[in-house]
Scaffold this motif. Structure first.
Motif, mmCIF file in Angstrom:
data_model
loop_
_atom_site.group_PDB
_atom_site.id
_atom_site.type_symbol
_atom_site.label_atom_id
_atom_site.label_comp_id
_atom_site.label_asym_id
_atom_site.label_seq_id
_atom_site.Cartn_x
_atom_site.Cartn_y
_atom_site.Cartn_z
ATOM 1 N N LEU A 1 96.977 60.329 -10.625
ATOM 2 C CA LEU A 1 97.687 61.243 -11.514
ATOM 3 C C LEU A 1 98.856 60.463 -12.116
ATOM 4 O O LEU A 1 99.817 60.140 -11.421
ATOM 5 C CB LEU A 1 98.171 62.433 -10.695
ATOM 6 N N VAL A 2 98.725 60.143 -13.399
ATOM 7 C CA VAL A 2 99.722 59.319 -14.083
ATOM 8 C C VAL A 2 100.591 60.216 -14.955
ATOM 9 O O VAL A 2 100.079 60.938 -15.820
ATOM 10 C CB VAL A 2 99.050 58.234 -14.956
ATOM 11 N N HIS A 3 101.891 60.178 -14.727
ATOM 12 C CA HIS A 3 102.844 60.944 -15.529
ATOM 13 C C HIS A 3 103.103 60.167 -16.817
ATOM 14 O O HIS A 3 103.551 59.017 -16.778
ATOM 15 C CB HIS A 3 104.137 61.145 -14.735
ATOM 16 N N LYS A 4 102.813 60.766 -17.952
ATOM 17 C CA LYS A 4 102.961 60.079 -19.239
ATOM 18 C C LYS A 4 104.410 59.723 -19.557
ATOM 19 O O LYS A 4 104.675 58.706 -20.186
ATOM 20 C CB LYS A 4 102.395 60.937 -20.377
ATOM 21 N N GLY A 5 105.345 60.564 -19.132
ATOM 22 C CA GLY A 5 106.748 60.348 -19.453
ATOM 23 C C GLY A 5 107.295 59.035 -18.942
ATOM 24 O O GLY A 5 108.133 58.409 -19.589
ATOM 25 N N ASP A 6 106.818 58.609 -17.766
ATOM 26 C CA ASP A 6 107.299 57.338 -17.217
ATOM 27 C C ASP A 6 106.163 56.373 -16.864
ATOM 28 O O ASP A 6 106.395 55.355 -16.239
ATOM 29 C CB ASP A 6 108.218 57.571 -16.023
ATOM 30 N N ASN A 7 104.942 56.729 -17.262
ATOM 31 C CA ASN A 7 103.761 55.887 -17.036
ATOM 32 C C ASN A 7 103.658 55.448 -15.577
ATOM 33 O O ASN A 7 103.411 54.291 -15.274
ATOM 34 C CB ASN A 7 103.757 54.679 -17.975
ATOM 35 N N ARG A 8 103.839 56.404 -14.693
ATOM 36 C CA ARG A 8 103.875 56.137 -13.257
ATOM 37 C C ARG A 8 102.836 56.985 -12.538
ATOM 38 O O ARG A 8 102.676 58.165 -12.851
ATOM 39 C CB ARG A 8 105.276 56.490 -12.762
ATOM 40 N N VAL A 9 102.142 56.392 -11.552
ATOM 41 C CA VAL A 9 101.240 57.159 -10.692
ATOM 42 C C VAL A 9 102.116 57.965 -9.741
ATOM 43 O O VAL A 9 102.894 57.404 -8.964
ATOM 44 C CB VAL A 9 100.273 56.253 -9.909
ATOM 45 N N ILE A 10 101.995 59.291 -9.834
ATOM 46 C CA ILE A 10 102.871 60.186 -9.064
ATOM 47 C C ILE A 10 102.140 60.927 -7.955
ATOM 48 O O ILE A 10 102.762 61.661 -7.186
ATOM 49 C CB ILE A 10 103.570 61.195 -9.993
ATOM 50 N N GLY A 11 100.826 60.748 -7.871
ATOM 51 C CA GLY A 11 100.048 61.440 -6.858
ATOM 52 C C GLY A 11 98.578 61.412 -7.216
ATOM 53 O O GLY A 11 98.117 60.485 -7.879
ATOM 54 N N PHE A 12 97.859 62.442 -6.784
ATOM 55 C CA PHE A 12 96.452 62.544 -7.149
ATOM 56 C C PHE A 12 96.059 63.975 -7.438
ATOM 57 O O PHE A 12 96.722 64.922 -7.033
ATOM 58 C CB PHE A 12 95.524 61.905 -6.109
ATOM 59 N N CYS A 13 94.951 64.107 -8.139
ATOM 60 C CA CYS A 13 94.278 65.383 -8.345
ATOM 61 C C CYS A 13 92.806 65.040 -8.490
ATOM 62 O O CYS A 13 92.448 64.089 -9.179
ATOM 63 C CB CYS A 13 94.791 66.088 -9.595
#
Length: 169
Positions: free
Chosen positions: A70-82
């Motif tokens: 799960l990549v957050h577009k705002g900071d281009n960071r993997v923040i978890g999974f779904c």
């Protein structure tokens, strides 16, 4: 890396070994894993690597799906999974999601689940998904209910009371 699912604020893709630090960060976080069946299983980067290689990458090969980064577009960071996981002990596909606490309360899990379900139906051809939620994890139970899941069972497992939800796609 190929984006499988794209939403307003998130991207979902397969995990790779390049995600090792992110996987370690969210999988070893006590608040993130408090209501999961795998709390305490990731204590080192080697544990995180094994999860990526022996679980998620293996499931992509075996079932054609699994937990997605799960990549957050705002900071281009993997923040978890779904994503989904085929649970052999119940003969069903389970939905799962988790993310770092600083991303909670923003509707990101709802956004991810809402995008995952049509992908599961239309791209993967899945017909039924279940989700098990610890009874005191009210936010997760509400999320599944709002996504159309219906509670079908309640049972004890590993010292937790679990609610099983089901969605026919």
């Amino acid at each position: 890396m190929t984006v499988l699912i794209d939403t307003e604020r998130l991207r979902m893709r397969h995990f790779t070994l390049a995600d090792l630090e992110a996987v370690y960060a969210f999988s070893s976080h006590e608040e993130v894993t408090r209501y999961t069946g795998d709390a305490g299983m990731v204590r080192s980067r080697d544990d995180a690597r094994r999860i990526i290689e022996e679980v998620w990458l293996a499931e992509y090969q075996r079932y054609g799906y699994g937990r997605y980064a799960l990549v957050h577009k705002g900071d281009n960071r993997v923040i978890g999974f779904c994503g989904m996981k085929y649970e052999t002990h119940i003969g069903a596909t389970d939905i799962g999601y988790r993310m770092l606490p600083q991303y909670w309360g923003q509707g990101l899990a709802k956004e991810a689940v809402a995008a995952l379900l049509p992908y599961a139906r239309d791209v993967l051809g899945l017909k039924r998904i279940v989700g098990d939620v610890v009874d005191v994890n009210l936010a997760s139970a509400r999320l599944l209910q709002r996504a159309g899941f219906k509670q079908i069972d309640q049972f004890e497992d590993q010292g937790f009371t679990l609610l099983r939800f089901e969605l026919n796609l």
